[in-house]
Design a protein around this motif. Sequence first.
Motif, mmCIF file in Angstrom:
data_model
loop_
_atom_site.group_PDB
_atom_site.id
_atom_site.type_symbol
_atom_site.label_atom_id
_atom_site.label_comp_id
_atom_site.label_asym_id
_atom_site.label_seq_id
_atom_site.Cartn_x
_atom_site.Cartn_y
_atom_site.Cartn_z
ATOM 1 N N THR A 156 32.561 -10.560 75.323
ATOM 2 C CA THR A 156 32.985 -9.321 74.676
ATOM 3 C C THR A 156 34.025 -8.642 75.565
ATOM 4 O O THR A 156 34.496 -9.205 76.551
ATOM 5 C CB THR A 156 31.777 -8.410 74.397
ATOM 6 N N LEU A 172 27.951 -10.054 76.338
ATOM 7 C CA LEU A 172 27.002 -9.250 75.570
ATOM 8 C C LEU A 172 25.670 -9.987 75.487
ATOM 9 O O LEU A 172 25.615 -11.152 75.091
ATOM 10 C CB LEU A 172 27.570 -9.003 74.169
ATOM 11 N N SER A 206 22.697 -4.748 74.651
ATOM 12 C CA SER A 206 22.700 -4.181 73.307
ATOM 13 C C SER A 206 21.348 -4.397 72.656
ATOM 14 O O SER A 206 20.706 -5.430 72.870
ATOM 15 C CB SER A 206 23.800 -4.840 72.462
ATOM 16 N N PRO A 230 25.709 -8.707 67.385
ATOM 17 C CA PRO A 230 26.415 -9.092 66.166
ATOM 18 C C PRO A 230 26.478 -10.609 66.049
ATOM 19 O O PRO A 230 26.159 -11.337 66.998
ATOM 20 C CB PRO A 230 27.812 -8.485 66.369
ATOM 21 N N ALA A 261 32.348 -11.943 70.606
ATOM 22 C CA ALA A 261 31.985 -10.793 69.785
ATOM 23 C C ALA A 261 33.080 -10.510 68.773
ATOM 24 O O ALA A 261 34.266 -10.697 69.058
ATOM 25 C CB ALA A 261 31.751 -9.573 70.672
ATOM 26 N N ARG A 289 33.453 -4.849 67.777
ATOM 27 C CA ARG A 289 32.499 -4.696 68.870
ATOM 28 C C ARG A 289 33.183 -4.961 70.210
ATOM 29 O O ARG A 289 32.943 -4.252 71.205
ATOM 30 C CB ARG A 289 31.315 -5.646 68.683
ATOM 31 N N ASP A 316 33.468 -2.299 73.441
ATOM 32 C CA ASP A 316 33.031 -2.641 74.794
ATOM 33 C C ASP A 316 34.197 -2.591 75.783
ATOM 34 O O ASP A 316 34.006 -2.253 76.958
ATOM 35 C CB ASP A 316 32.375 -4.029 74.796
ATOM 36 N N SER A 346 35.974 0.060 60.579
ATOM 37 C CA SER A 346 35.023 -0.740 61.365
ATOM 38 C C SER A 346 35.168 -0.441 62.854
ATOM 39 O O SER A 346 34.176 -0.449 63.594
ATOM 40 C CB SER A 346 35.238 -2.230 61.102
ATOM 41 N N GLU A 402 32.171 1.355 65.314
ATOM 42 C CA GLU A 402 31.674 0.832 66.590
ATOM 43 C C GLU A 402 31.860 1.839 67.720
ATOM 44 O O GLU A 402 31.006 1.962 68.601
ATOM 45 C CB GLU A 402 32.377 -0.478 66.935
ATOM 46 N N ARG A 407 29.114 4.323 67.335
ATOM 47 C CA ARG A 407 27.835 3.772 67.788
ATOM 48 C C ARG A 407 27.741 3.778 69.306
ATOM 49 O O ARG A 407 26.679 4.042 69.872
ATOM 50 C CB ARG A 407 27.698 2.333 67.257
ATOM 51 N N ALA A 408 28.862 3.505 69.966
ATOM 52 C CA ALA A 408 28.878 3.469 71.428
ATOM 53 C C ALA A 408 29.042 4.850 72.054
ATOM 54 O O ALA A 408 29.137 4.964 73.279
ATOM 55 C CB ALA A 408 30.002 2.547 71.905
#
Length: 384
Positions: free
Chosen positions: A143, A168, A186, A190, A201, A205, A209, A237, A241, A244-245
Amino acid sequence: MSGFVDGTVTAVSGAFGGGNTHTMNHNTPASTSTPSPLAPRPLRHLVKTQRRVMSGTQLKAHGVSAAAALRQCRSGGPWQQVLPGVFLLHPGPPTGEERLHAVLLYAGRVQERVTPVDAVPTQPSAGEAHAAPAVPYSDAMITGLAALTLHGFSSAPPLLSLDHVDVLVPRTRRLRSNDFARLVRSAGLPTPVPVKGVPVAPVPRALADAVAQLGDANAVRRLLTEAVRGGHCDPASVVRELTRARLLTRPHVVDAVDSLLAEGRAIAEERLYTMVREHGLPDPVWNVDLRLPGGPHLGGVDAYWPDQAVAVELDTRAPRQDEDALWSEYARKREHLERLGITVVHLTPRKLRDSLDQQAAVVRTALMASGDRDPAAYVVVLPR
């Protein structure tokens, strides 16, 4: 233990200093044809599948003990240990590809069928002569910047210039980052994308990262822009991400995201123009506001065909904290327009990127069906 039939390794236990009837007696002078403990004959039958990097577990499955492997890594020896339990079967520096496999061997779990020592190796076909079968790693994938390089990002640095290779892994893995292997944990992994025999990844994603490790606003902006402009993924998308992070609290990331969304909308609009032009659709009026005569504002649309009362709206929402409110606004506007007899076609940047022909068919069908509907209410069309 008998030697490999291809002649690349004979009497493995003897080559690594073991002691049975197949090994050299240490009191007997060595002949010129007998390998010394620090110079075993190369494991050529493994090089084709392992790119000269193997884990201790893999070596053991091929008859090489941990102690024997470590002896080959002594000063001046033919091997080296590049990460705990991971060995490079040559003395020179690892290539970028070998670093990737070393990190995956260190952090992941390898599922490999070991070829029996008495099996006759098959000859590769002409198309396979230079191909190296991928080793299926589980619970680990590349990743961050290394993954973006593998995905073909020109703004990502070359593999050998990276101080660390991000990998990852599940949060439950009991490992620590070591040397050039940097673990990214994580709760859920994914589905990896295979690139050159390496599990990687997905771009959104990998971007998140990579951004998590970058403080350079320009570098972040370049990566995000290339992700959208290069067709790797859609802005939504990426923002999902980053959310989310929890990276949207960083000012330089927020600025880059604003540029990303503007870039994404511009690209989607250009694809919409292309769709109308290349598929022979009637010319609409572009980027207009709709309003009832003397009444309220109905909202803006990206394209409108007044004679057919068909509107196209690009859904370029970013999945941030106000996503529910934005979607409610979209839904209310669409319901209001459809009550007035106006057909609203929602298109997303991803649909325009991946299935332009299909989206053109959807719009054409809506235009052709206008004659079968009741006349729409009269609306005022204003430039937006």
